[in-house]
Design a protein around this motif. Structure first.
Motif, mmCIF file in Angstrom:
data_model
loop_
_atom_site.group_PDB
_atom_site.id
_atom_site.type_symbol
_atom_site.label_atom_id
_atom_site.label_comp_id
_atom_site.label_asym_id
_atom_site.label_seq_id
_atom_site.Cartn_x
_atom_site.Cartn_y
_atom_site.Cartn_z
ATOM 1 N N ILE A 139 -8.449 11.175 10.345
ATOM 2 C CA ILE A 139 -8.008 10.706 9.032
ATOM 3 C C ILE A 139 -7.248 9.395 9.176
ATOM 4 O O ILE A 139 -6.600 9.156 10.193
ATOM 5 C CB ILE A 139 -7.126 11.756 8.313
ATOM 6 N N THR A 140 -7.336 8.569 8.130
ATOM 7 C CA THR A 140 -6.608 7.296 8.053
ATOM 8 C C THR A 140 -5.912 7.226 6.701
ATOM 9 O O THR A 140 -6.556 7.402 5.666
ATOM 10 C CB THR A 140 -7.566 6.101 8.203
ATOM 11 N N TYR A 141 -4.617 6.984 6.733
ATOM 12 C CA TYR A 141 -3.834 6.959 5.491
ATOM 13 C C TYR A 141 -4.178 5.721 4.667
ATOM 14 O O TYR A 141 -4.248 4.609 5.184
ATOM 15 C CB TYR A 141 -2.345 6.973 5.819
ATOM 16 N N ILE A 142 -4.416 5.918 3.365
ATOM 17 C CA ILE A 142 -4.683 4.818 2.440
ATOM 18 C C ILE A 142 -3.385 4.504 1.715
ATOM 19 O O ILE A 142 -2.885 5.326 0.943
ATOM 20 C CB ILE A 142 -5.799 5.182 1.443
ATOM 21 N N ASP A 143 -2.850 3.328 1.976
ATOM 22 C CA ASP A 143 -1.548 2.948 1.427
ATOM 23 C C ASP A 143 -1.710 2.508 -0.025
ATOM 24 O O ASP A 143 -2.370 1.523 -0.313
ATOM 25 C CB ASP A 143 -0.942 1.817 2.271
ATOM 26 N N ARG A 144 -1.101 3.246 -0.927
ATOM 27 C CA ARG A 144 -1.174 2.919 -2.351
ATOM 28 C C ARG A 144 0.220 2.725 -2.944
ATOM 29 O O ARG A 144 0.455 3.015 -4.108
ATOM 30 C CB ARG A 144 -1.912 4.020 -3.120
ATOM 31 N N ASP A 145 1.159 2.255 -2.126
ATOM 32 C CA ASP A 145 2.518 2.001 -2.618
ATOM 33 C C ASP A 145 2.510 0.897 -3.664
ATOM 34 O O ASP A 145 1.670 -0.014 -3.623
ATOM 35 C CB ASP A 145 3.439 1.572 -1.456
ATOM 36 N N SER A 146 3.457 0.956 -4.570
ATOM 37 C CA SER A 146 3.546 -0.078 -5.606
ATOM 38 C C SER A 146 3.842 -1.441 -4.984
ATOM 39 O O SER A 146 3.314 -2.470 -5.411
ATOM 40 C CB SER A 146 4.645 0.287 -6.603
ATOM 41 N N GLU A 147 4.674 -1.451 -3.930
ATOM 42 C CA GLU A 147 5.001 -2.720 -3.274
ATOM 43 C C GLU A 147 3.775 -3.315 -2.593
ATOM 44 O O GLU A 147 3.493 -4.506 -2.693
ATOM 45 C CB GLU A 147 6.117 -2.489 -2.253
ATOM 46 N N THR A 148 3.025 -2.455 -1.911
ATOM 47 C CA THR A 148 1.824 -2.924 -1.227
ATOM 48 C C THR A 148 0.776 -3.406 -2.228
ATOM 49 O O THR A 148 0.139 -4.447 -2.033
ATOM 50 C CB THR A 148 1.239 -1.795 -0.369
ATOM 51 N N MET A 149 0.606 -2.649 -3.317
ATOM 52 C CA MET A 149 -0.355 -3.055 -4.339
ATOM 53 C C MET A 149 0.055 -4.382 -4.978
ATOM 54 O O MET A 149 -0.780 -5.241 -5.264
ATOM 55 C CB MET A 149 -0.455 -1.965 -5.412
ATOM 56 N N PHE A 150 1.368 -4.544 -5.170
ATOM 57 C CA PHE A 150 1.866 -5.794 -5.745
ATOM 58 C C PHE A 150 1.568 -6.973 -4.813
ATOM 59 O O PHE A 150 1.137 -8.044 -5.259
ATOM 60 C CB PHE A 150 3.370 -5.672 -5.999
ATOM 61 N N LYS A 151 1.783 -6.774 -3.511
ATOM 62 C CA LYS A 151 1.483 -7.826 -2.542
ATOM 63 C C LYS A 151 -0.006 -8.145 -2.517
ATOM 64 O O LYS A 151 -0.407 -9.314 -2.402
ATOM 65 C CB LYS A 151 1.957 -7.409 -1.151
ATOM 66 N N GLU A 152 -0.841 -7.098 -2.612
ATOM 67 C CA GLU A 152 -2.284 -7.330 -2.622
ATOM 68 C C GLU A 152 -2.708 -8.128 -3.856
ATOM 69 O O GLU A 152 -3.541 -9.025 -3.767
ATOM 70 C CB GLU A 152 -3.019 -5.981 -2.586
ATOM 71 N N ARG A 153 -2.121 -7.772 -5.011
ATOM 72 C CA ARG A 153 -2.457 -8.514 -6.237
ATOM 73 C C ARG A 153 -2.027 -9.976 -6.135
ATOM 74 O O ARG A 153 -2.749 -10.882 -6.555
ATOM 75 C CB ARG A 153 -1.793 -7.850 -7.443
ATOM 76 N N LEU A 154 -0.829 -10.199 -5.561
ATOM 77 C CA LEU A 154 -0.374 -11.577 -5.373
ATOM 78 C C LEU A 154 -1.310 -12.345 -4.449
ATOM 79 O O LEU A 154 -1.647 -13.513 -4.693
ATOM 80 C CB LEU A 154 1.042 -11.580 -4.796
#
Length: 395
Positions: A139-154
């Motif tokens: 298994i591999t953890y899928i990071d869906r944190d709000s901070e990570t998502m915000f960085k990805e959107r930026l």
């Protein structure tokens, strides 16, 4: 001192026995009590406190099981997030780390009977990436944190802004090139027309002078000679003017070409400055593993496909032969050059991110000739691109 006081040998022995993990079948989740043997578990099930807990469970059993299942899943994913956030790991390894805490929620109190069912549930809900291998479930953890998502959107927003800015610069440069061509074109045509008119005027003037002076027989020869001289002089002057005019037109064409070349060079330099980075990994390219630390496992100088890029400098590489997935830094990887005619990805430099076709290779200068396919630069030919800036695309 009483029989079972805190410092009596019996109490100390009981605490030592209860210190480690016990068998799961002798654990009561409702009462959160661990028994050491079958007799103790039987006595616990007959106790009044256990009977009260079972009555509560019988009144709303689905709600209690769902609560235990949710708590088990959240605690399991928290452990994955803390310890194995960016790694692919066996599910049994994570489960063994999870049950080290003796007060954890046991799986027999949840809706999943086995670890395999729980892993499949994580894969279906999109909380983990699940792979079944001969060695078990990974298994591999899928990071869906709000901070990570915000960085990805930026990051995506900046990438889109860069593309829009680059297209805007390309359009401006094309307009400047068109203006330069329009400015250079009519001037050369006007020069040619002026030369033609000058020739006609000179010839007509010569003929008129010749006929006007030829009146008497005695003076015919002298006047004929003078008129012929004038005509020949005019022809020579025409030739000189023709050479000058052609030279001027060539100068205008050369100047217009040099202006276009300067604009092209300026454009290349701007794009090179913007797109030249110290990282070059991207998904879908074929790379060669050059880490000598992996030589013992047989991965040295073996090729693989980049499946994922982590923090710009680390790539998850799926080996072509064994299908094993490795996590390797870009300093221990090398680009791969395909055969002539193959597809490549421009991974660094002015045209970073474009797909191109390999037209030729210069082994002396360690560079290649490419033709870009698709995008705003479709059809453009690049004559000298370094090996390190291109990499083979996986088909």
């Amino acid at each position: 001192m009483g029989k079972n006081d805190f410092l009596t040998p019996k109490a100390i022995a009981n605490r030592i026995k209860a210190k480690g993990l016990q068998k799961l079948r002798w654990y009561c989740q409702m009462c959160q009590k661990q028994c050491r043997d079958e007799n103790g578990f039987k006595c616990h099930c007959m106790s009044e406190s256990h009977q009260r807990q079972m009555q509560i469970f019988g009144q709303n059993q689905n709600r209690i099981v769902d609560g235990f299942s949710q708590e088990f899943e959240e605690t399991f994913l928290d452990l994955m997030k803390r310890s194995h956030r960016f790694s692919r790991i066996a599910a049994t390894v994570v489960y063994n780390e999870y049950i080290n805490d003796r007060h954890h929620v046991h799986m027999n109190s949840t809706q999943w009977a086995t670890l395999t069912e729980f892993v499949k549930h994580l894969g279906k809900t999109g909380k983990c990436k699940v792979d079944e291998t001969p060695k078990g479930w990974f298994i591999t953890y899928i990071d869906r944190d709000s901070e990570t998502m915000f960085k990805e959107r930026l990051k995506n927003k900046r990438a889109r802004a860069d593309v829009v800015e680059e297209e805007k610069q390309e359009r401006e440069i094309k307009k400047q090139i068109e203006r330069a061509e329009q400015f250079a074109g009519p001037s050369s045509i006007d020069v040619e027309q002026e030369n033609i008119l000058a020739k006609e005027l000179n010839l007509e003037a010569g003929v008129k002078v010749g006929f006007a002076l030829g009146s008497k027989k005695e003076k015919e020869k002298e006047k004929g000679e003078s008129s012929s001289r004038m005509v020949f002089d005019d022809q020579e002057s025409e030739k000189v003017e023709k050479v000058k005019s052609s030279g001027d037109s060539n100068k205008n064409v050369k100047s217009s070409k040099s202006a276009i070349e300067e604009l092209m060079f300026e454009e290349e330099r701007k794009k090179e400055k913007i797109n030249r980075k110290d990282y070059w990994l991207c998904e879908g390219i074929v790379v060669k593993v050059m880490s000598k630390a992996l030589a013992e496992k047989g991965y040295y100088k073996q090729k693989g496909v980049v499946k994922k890029v982590i923090d710009k400098y680390v790539g998850e590489i799926e080996m072509l032969e064994t299908k094993h997935v490795l996590r390797v830094d870009q300093e221990e990887l090398e680009t791969v050059i395909p055969q002539i005619g193959g597809l490549v990805k421009i991974v660094n430099g002015a045209y970073r991110g474009s797909n191109a076709r390999l037209l030729g290779v210069n082994t002396e200068k360690f560079c290649a000739k490419l033709q870009i396919e698709k995008g705003i630069y479709d059809g453009r030919v690049l004559k000298a691109v370094e090996y390190e800036d291109i990499c083979k695309l996986s088909v």
